[in-house]
Design a protein around this motif. Structure first.
Motif, PDB file in Angstrom:
ATOM      1  N   LEU A   1     -27.854  18.501 -20.509  1.00 58.61           N
ATOM      2  CA  LEU A   1     -27.581  17.138 -20.458  1.00 58.61           C
ATOM      3  C   LEU A   1     -28.411  16.118 -21.490  1.00 58.61           C
ATOM      4  O   LEU A   1     -29.819  16.591 -21.385  1.00 58.61           O
ATOM      5  CB  LEU A   1     -27.898  16.558 -18.723  1.00 58.61           C
ATOM      6  N   LYS A   2     -27.745  15.435 -22.081  1.00 59.55           N
ATOM      7  CA  LYS A   2     -28.549  14.663 -22.976  1.00 59.55           C
ATOM      8  C   LYS A   2     -27.926  12.998 -22.703  1.00 59.55           C
ATOM      9  O   LYS A   2     -26.879  12.678 -22.739  1.00 59.55           O
ATOM     10  CB  LYS A   2     -27.975  14.904 -24.334  1.00 59.55           C
TER      11      LYS A   2
ATOM     12  N   SER B   1     -32.312  17.202 -20.069  1.00 56.03           N
ATOM     13  CA  SER B   1     -32.494  18.068 -19.019  1.00 56.03           C
ATOM     14  C   SER B   1     -31.369  19.132 -18.816  1.00 56.03           C
ATOM     15  O   SER B   1     -30.511  19.253 -19.666  1.00 56.03           O
ATOM     16  CB  SER B   1     -32.461  17.204 -17.617  1.00 56.03           C
ATOM     17  N   SER B   2     -31.643  20.095 -18.091  1.00 55.28           N
ATOM     18  CA  SER B   2     -30.666  21.366 -18.084  1.00 55.28           C
ATOM     19  C   SER B   2     -30.186  21.384 -16.654  1.00 55.28           C
ATOM     20  O   SER B   2     -30.619  21.147 -15.666  1.00 55.28           O
ATOM     21  CB  SER B   2     -31.262  22.494 -18.330  1.00 55.28           C
ATOM     22  N   ILE B   3     -28.866  22.025 -16.402  1.00 47.86           N
ATOM     23  CA  ILE B   3     -28.403  22.368 -15.293  1.00 47.86           C
ATOM     24  C   ILE B   3     -27.820  23.894 -15.018  1.00 47.86           C
ATOM     25  O   ILE B   3     -27.486  24.168 -16.145  1.00 47.86           O
ATOM     26  CB  ILE B   3     -27.039  21.481 -15.015  1.00 47.86           C
ATOM     27  N   PHE B   4     -28.456  24.451 -14.027  1.00 43.01           N
ATOM     28  CA  PHE B   4     -27.908  25.777 -13.800  1.00 43.01           C
ATOM     29  C   PHE B   4     -26.510  25.736 -13.207  1.00 43.01           C
ATOM     30  O   PHE B   4     -26.432  25.466 -11.924  1.00 43.01           O
ATOM     31  CB  PHE B   4     -28.977  26.575 -12.911  1.00 43.01           C
ATOM     32  N   ALA B   5     -25.612  25.830 -13.998  1.00 41.06           N
ATOM     33  CA  ALA B   5     -24.037  25.518 -13.407  1.00 41.06           C
ATOM     34  C   ALA B   5     -23.364  26.348 -12.793  1.00 41.06           C
ATOM     35  O   ALA B   5     -22.313  26.142 -12.100  1.00 41.06           O
ATOM     36  CB  ALA B   5     -23.320  24.899 -14.696  1.00 41.06           C
ATOM     37  N   SER B   6     -23.719  27.616 -12.735  1.00 46.23           N
ATOM     38  CA  SER B   6     -23.011  28.856 -11.916  1.00 46.23           C
ATOM     39  C   SER B   6     -22.998  28.824 -10.667  1.00 46.23           C
ATOM     40  O   SER B   6     -22.092  29.346  -9.947  1.00 46.23           O
ATOM     41  CB  SER B   6     -23.596  29.896 -12.777  1.00 46.23           C
ATOM     42  N   VAL B   7     -24.199  28.343  -9.997  1.00 43.83           N
ATOM     43  CA  VAL B   7     -24.264  28.451  -8.484  1.00 43.83           C
ATOM     44  C   VAL B   7     -24.637  26.831  -7.934  1.00 43.83           C
ATOM     45  O   VAL B   7     -25.080  26.034  -8.505  1.00 43.83           O
ATOM     46  CB  VAL B   7     -25.160  29.462  -8.244  1.00 43.83           C
TER      47      VAL B   7
ATOM     48  N   GLY C   1     -30.805  28.309 -23.015  1.00 49.99           N
ATOM     49  CA  GLY C   1     -30.750  27.117 -23.523  1.00 49.99           C
ATOM     50  C   GLY C   1     -31.990  26.729 -23.906  1.00 49.99           C
ATOM     51  O   GLY C   1     -33.070  27.349 -23.364  1.00 49.99           O
ATOM     52  N   HIS C   2     -32.076  25.850 -24.975  1.00 47.51           N
ATOM     53  CA  HIS C   2     -33.505  25.678 -25.505  1.00 47.51           C
ATOM     54  C   HIS C   2     -34.304  25.002 -24.417  1.00 47.51           C
ATOM     55  O   HIS C   2     -35.787  25.145 -24.554  1.00 47.51           O
ATOM     56  CB  HIS C   2     -33.349  24.502 -26.658  1.00 47.51           C
ATOM     57  N   LEU C   3     -34.027  24.327 -23.494  1.00 50.61           N
ATOM     58  CA  LEU C   3     -34.985  23.530 -22.605  1.00 50.61           C
ATOM     59  C   LEU C   3     -35.530  24.778 -21.652  1.00 50.61           C
ATOM     60  O   LEU C   3     -36.905  24.719 -21.399  1.00 50.61           O
ATOM     61  CB  LEU C   3     -34.146  22.524 -21.745  1.00 50.61           C
ATOM     62  N   ASP C   4     -34.691  25.529 -21.180  1.00 44.31           N
ATOM     63  CA  ASP C   4     -35.412  26.441 -20.150  1.00 44.31           C
ATOM     64  C   ASP C   4     -35.835  27.533 -20.754  1.00 44.31           C
ATOM     65  O   ASP C   4     -36.959  28.070 -20.161  1.00 44.31           O
ATOM     66  CB  ASP C   4     -34.096  27.201 -19.361  1.00 44.31           C
ATOM     67  N   TYR C   5     -35.479  27.915 -22.145  1.00 46.77           N
ATOM     68  CA  TYR C   5     -36.301  28.739 -22.658  1.00 46.77           C
ATOM     69  C   TYR C   5     -37.918  28.390 -22.949  1.00 46.77           C
ATOM     70  O   TYR C   5     -38.927  29.058 -23.029  1.00 46.77           O
ATOM     71  CB  TYR C   5     -35.667  29.316 -24.136  1.00 46.77           C
ATOM     72  N   HIS C   6     -37.781  27.314 -23.514  1.00 49.87           N
ATOM     73  CA  HIS C   6     -39.021  26.399 -23.790  1.00 49.87           C
ATOM     74  C   HIS C   6     -40.118  26.498 -22.353  1.00 49.87           C
ATOM     75  O   HIS C   6     -41.182  26.694 -22.354  1.00 49.87           O
ATOM     76  CB  HIS C   6     -38.985  25.125 -24.268  1.00 49.87           C
ATOM     77  N   PHE C   7     -39.297  26.224 -21.398  1.00 49.34           N
ATOM     78  CA  PHE C   7     -40.069  26.099 -20.012  1.00 49.34           C
ATOM     79  C   PHE C   7     -40.727  27.410 -19.564  1.00 49.34           C
ATOM     80  O   PHE C   7     -41.712  27.562 -19.279  1.00 49.34           O
ATOM     81  CB  PHE C   7     -39.076  25.606 -19.049  1.00 49.34           C
ATOM     82  N   TYR C   8     -39.759  28.622 -19.888  1.00 48.50           N
ATOM     83  CA  TYR C   8     -40.354  29.846 -19.216  1.00 48.50           C
ATOM     84  C   TYR C   8     -41.383  30.422 -20.260  1.00 48.50           C
ATOM     85  O   TYR C   8     -42.318  31.159 -19.882  1.00 48.50           O
ATOM     86  CB  TYR C   8     -39.096  30.765 -19.357  1.00 48.50           C
ATOM     87  N   MET C   9     -41.364  29.994 -21.449  1.00 47.80           N
ATOM     88  CA  MET C   9     -42.399  30.547 -22.337  1.00 47.80           C
ATOM     89  C   MET C   9     -43.751  29.647 -22.066  1.00 47.80           C
ATOM     90  O   MET C   9     -44.749  30.530 -22.108  1.00 47.80           O
ATOM     91  CB  MET C   9     -41.808  30.304 -23.876  1.00 47.80           C
ATOM     92  N   ASP C  10     -43.627  28.572 -21.867  1.00 45.77           N
ATOM     93  CA  ASP C  10     -44.531  27.710 -21.222  1.00 45.77           C
ATOM     94  C   ASP C  10     -45.331  28.474 -20.028  1.00 45.77           C
ATOM     95  O   ASP C  10     -46.678  28.473 -19.929  1.00 45.77           O
ATOM     96  CB  ASP C  10     -44.648  26.355 -21.256  1.00 45.77           C
ATOM     97  N   ARG C  11     -44.535  28.532 -19.055  1.00 47.71           N
ATOM     98  CA  ARG C  11     -44.730  29.239 -17.860  1.00 47.71           C
ATOM     99  C   ARG C  11     -45.817  30.647 -17.904  1.00 47.71           C
ATOM    100  O   ARG C  11     -46.892  30.931 -17.473  1.00 47.71           O
ATOM    101  CB  ARG C  11     -43.801  29.232 -16.889  1.00 47.71           C
ATOM    102  N   LEU C  12     -45.131  31.434 -19.015  1.00 47.36           N
ATOM    103  CA  LEU C  12     -45.843  32.691 -19.177  1.00 47.36           C
ATOM    104  C   LEU C  12     -47.146  32.234 -19.964  1.00 47.36           C
ATOM    105  O   LEU C  12     -48.194  33.166 -19.506  1.00 47.36           O
ATOM    106  CB  LEU C  12     -44.646  33.423 -20.088  1.00 47.36           C
ATOM    107  N   SER C  13     -47.139  31.726 -21.139  1.00 47.90           N
ATOM    108  CA  SER C  13     -48.282  31.383 -21.730  1.00 47.90           C
ATOM    109  C   SER C  13     -49.374  30.904 -20.680  1.00 47.90           C
ATOM    110  O   SER C  13     -50.752  31.104 -20.870  1.00 47.90           O
ATOM    111  CB  SER C  13     -48.218  30.657 -22.868  1.00 47.90           C
ATOM    112  N   GLU C  14     -49.057  29.785 -20.023  1.00 39.58           N
ATOM    113  CA  GLU C  14     -50.024  29.267 -18.892  1.00 39.58           C
ATOM    114  C   GLU C  14     -50.434  30.249 -18.038  1.00 39.58           C
ATOM    115  O   GLU C  14     -51.797  30.352 -17.722  1.00 39.58           O
ATOM    116  CB  GLU C  14     -49.521  28.014 -18.537  1.00 39.58           C
TER     117      GLU C  14
END
Length: 677
Positions: free
Chosen positions: A404-405, A464-470, A611-624
């Motif tokens: 979402l933009k 922001s992102s939306i997990f639209a499947s469920v 998606g770019h937003l969630d990929y960024h989020f998960y990579m940050d969580r992994l590095s942190e």
């Protein structure tokens, strides 16, 4: 003088409450009348009477519910028009009802049903109980947390001048709303075992805790609610409480209050800060529990599916309105707040069909009403729904993540809520399969958050992102075919409607995918993906492991490996059936091994499907997580290097790339053997 509500009695002459049928006269238009079971909810005196009567008829497996608005026609007598019917209306040809309470104790009633001016049926009832429904509350508290279960209504000087001073409990609030409240014998303090300094709860941990709690009960709807008083959510200070809509087959049966959140801090210079905090914690508990009774927010009455056409009321002084959202803020709210629900809310609690209100029945926010979007001809904002991939085609089994933009397209700065794109409670998200019915995406969990404002300058955007499947009703996108997705966000002065996004789900490529789909498209797997993992739904984890192992080169494997790895990245709290919170230590090496092929080796595939937003989020969580728990900051730096490379190649905005570079620099400054806490 402080009075204490120690009794279960509601005030008044005692006519209001539940009545049961004893005998009938007249059978015109009503076959099988002797087999009907009938109850009345009469609401004409006592606490905040609504001058309403409702009735439920049951004939074998057929049920009918009706509601009438009453006017007095004499002493202890009323007449009204039946304005609402639900169920098999062929059983009920009447449109008027007359009620007369009889006898010295007014414990008998004569009820006449009419069609127009013609009486067709007379029924006799006896009074049973002053409450409309029974309910049981269980309070569990995290070790070290003191819940606020009652307050002195005059402890803070900001209150209505005519408000009685009393020791008001949560149970009293709901008794006055019409419920016979009992407390569970299972109330307890829940010890934290091995939690250390990490006492923040993730959605996944809260979800698992409620799964474990409700696994001790039958999977049937029941008038019962579990309230867990905890310290903080992992989002920290701004999140005051959450209500889980779907715990297994249970709906609206669990809520959590975060005592150390924004509700624990009084404004500077408040004359009674301790009383302010206690009052806010008390309001929060009553508010979140109100959602458990299927009450929407005061400004959301017109959303959902209709039971009665209710109007939004952003200024009403009710437990279901935000004190900080009314004009004048918290002081203005409590200056006129009488610690009650609004009349519309009481009408719903006391007189809506039981399945709408009872925990375990209708999903939250179901049966409340829906209105057309209030869109403006020349909107101040533009809402764009998009995906960051070459085409809108999705592999079979691949979950759909959309972005979402929100853009300020006006010439002036605009003030918006900081969480405007993250708060699904203020959105309408529609998913429609070609040739099928439109479905609304409703989340599994609902948040009570502090309202923070943000200025959006002309031309500035939010994402922001939306997990639209469920959603809380299961999978919305599963079968092959074309789907339309559209979103509306509800702002203070307008609704902003997005473009229509069309996606296509491809058919399975082989029998393996077709076979795995039978287990993958389950409600448990849907919840596990939504909450980024679980440690209580082991069958769901086994399904995700199988999918990742047998389909390693398909995009669904990325989502499966993320859900399996996320609970391993931090100390994870599990509420055991022994009522002790057990904390499992992080398993960084295992998490890294799970995510290495998904996020690092196939980074562009991961950015494409997440998606770019969630990929960024998960990579940050992994590095942190690596930096905090493995004492190897060079590993965290390698993750950030890969993140920067991938998003640079995908032409992400420079401001995002700069954030990654700043984090790289932080890890570069850390020496070997150090960690970030």
């Amino acid at each position: 003088m402080i009075t204490t509500d120690n009794t279960h009695a509601r005030t008044g002459t005692g006519i209001s409450g539940i009545w049961e049928l004893t005998s009938t006269e007249g059978t015109e238009g009503l076959p099988f009348h002797n087999s009907i079971k009938e109850t009345l909810h009469l609401d004409v005196d006592g606490e905040t009477p609504q001058m309403v009567v409702s009735g439920t008829w049951t004939l074998h497996r057929l049920t009918l519910h009706w509601i009438a608005k009453l006017e007095p026609i004499g002493t202890n007598a009323w007449k009204g028009n039946i304005f609402y019917k639900d169920g098999d209306v062929s059983m009920f040809p009447y449109n008027f009802v007359t009620i007369e309470a009889q006898g010295l104790t007014l414990r008998n009633a004569k009820v006449v049903y009419s069609e127009g001016a013609t009486p067709l049926r007379t029924a006799h009832f006896t009074w049973v109980n002053q409450y409309f429904y029974p309910v049981e509350f269980e309070y569990d508290t995290e070790e070290g947390i003191t819940p606020v279960l009652a307050i002195d209504t005059h402890a803070h000087p900001n209150h209505p001048a005519n408000l009685p001073r009393e020791e008001l409990s949560i149970e009293s609030v709901y008794r006055r709303a019409g419920f016979d409240v009992k407390l569970s014998t299972g109330n307890s303090v829940v010890p934290l075992v091995g939690a250390g300094n990490d006492v923040r709860w993730s959605d996944a941990e809260m979800h698992d805790a409620m799964q474990v709690h409700w696994s001790q009960y039958s999977n049937n709807p029941k008038w019962a609610m579990w309230v867990f008083f905890a310290s903080l959510h992992e989002e920290g200070y701004p999140l005051g409480g959450i209500m889980f809509d779907d715990i297994g087959s249970q709906h609206r049966q669990g809520t959590a209050i975060f005592n150390n959140s924004f509700i624990s801090n009084a404004p500077e210079n408040d004359v009674q800060p301790d009383a302010w905090v206690k009052r806010m914690k008390f309001w929060t508990a009553c508010h979140e529990m109100g959602h458990g009774f299927n009450l929407a927010h005061a400004w959301q009455k017109s959303l959902g599916n209709p039971w009665l056409p209710l109007q939004d009321d952003a200024e009403v002084r009710s437990f279901m309105n935000y004190p900080f959202a009314v004009q004048g803020g918290v002081p203005a709210f409590f200056q006129n707040f009488e610690y009650r629900f609004s009349d519309n809310e009481l009408l719903f609690l006391r007189h809506a069909p039981e399945r709408f209100v009872k925990m375990g029945e209708a999903e939250w926010f179901d049966d409340h009403g829906f209105k057309h979007q209030h869109t403006m001809m020349h909107s101040t904002f533009k809402l764009t729904l998009r995906v960051n991939r070459e085409t809108n085609r999705y592999e079979y089994l691949e979950p759909v993540c959309v972005e979402l933009k929100l853009s300020n397209v006006s010439k002036d700065p605009q003030i918006v809520n900081k969480d405007v794109l993250a708060n699904i409670d203020r959105m309408t998200i529609i998913v429609k399969k070609n040739g099928g019915k439109a479905k609304q995406l409703l989340p599994y969990v609902h948040y009570l958050q502090e309202i923070e404002k943000e200025v959006l300058m002309p031309g500035q955007t939010m994402y922001s992102s939306i997990f639209a499947s469920v959603g809380n009703k299961g999978w919305l996108i599963s079968e092959p075919g074309d789907y339309l997705i559209q979103v509306a966000i509800h702002l203070e002065n307008e609704d902003v409607l997005s473009n229509e996004l069309m996606i296509r789900v491809e058919p399975p490529i082989d029998r393996t995918e077709d076979f795995l789909a039978q287990d993958f498209f389950s409600n448990d797997v849907a919840r596990t993906l939504f909450f980024d993992g679980t440690k209580s739904l082991e069958n769901s984890n086994n399904i995700l492991r199988t999918v990742a192992e047998r389909l390693p080169h398909r995009k669904v494997a990325v989502h499966a490996e993320v859900a399996l790895a996320m609970p391993l990245m931090k100390p994870f709290k599990l509420l055991g059936q022994d009522k002790i919170i057990h904390v499992t230590p992080p398993q960084i090496e295992e998490a890294t091994q799970l995510l290495k092929p998904a996020l690092l080796e196939r980074s562009h595939v991961a950015a494409n499907t997440l998606g770019h937003l969630d990929y960024h989020f998960y990579m940050d969580r992994l590095s942190e997580s690596i930096a905090a728990h493995s004492n190897h900051p060079e590993g965290a730096l390698a993750v950030q290097n890969k993140l920067l490379q991938t998003l640079t190649e995908r032409k992400v905005k420079p401001v995002v790339l700069q954030e990654i570079k700043d984090k790289q620099l932080m890890y570069e400054k850390l020496g070997p053997g150090t960690s970030v806490r």
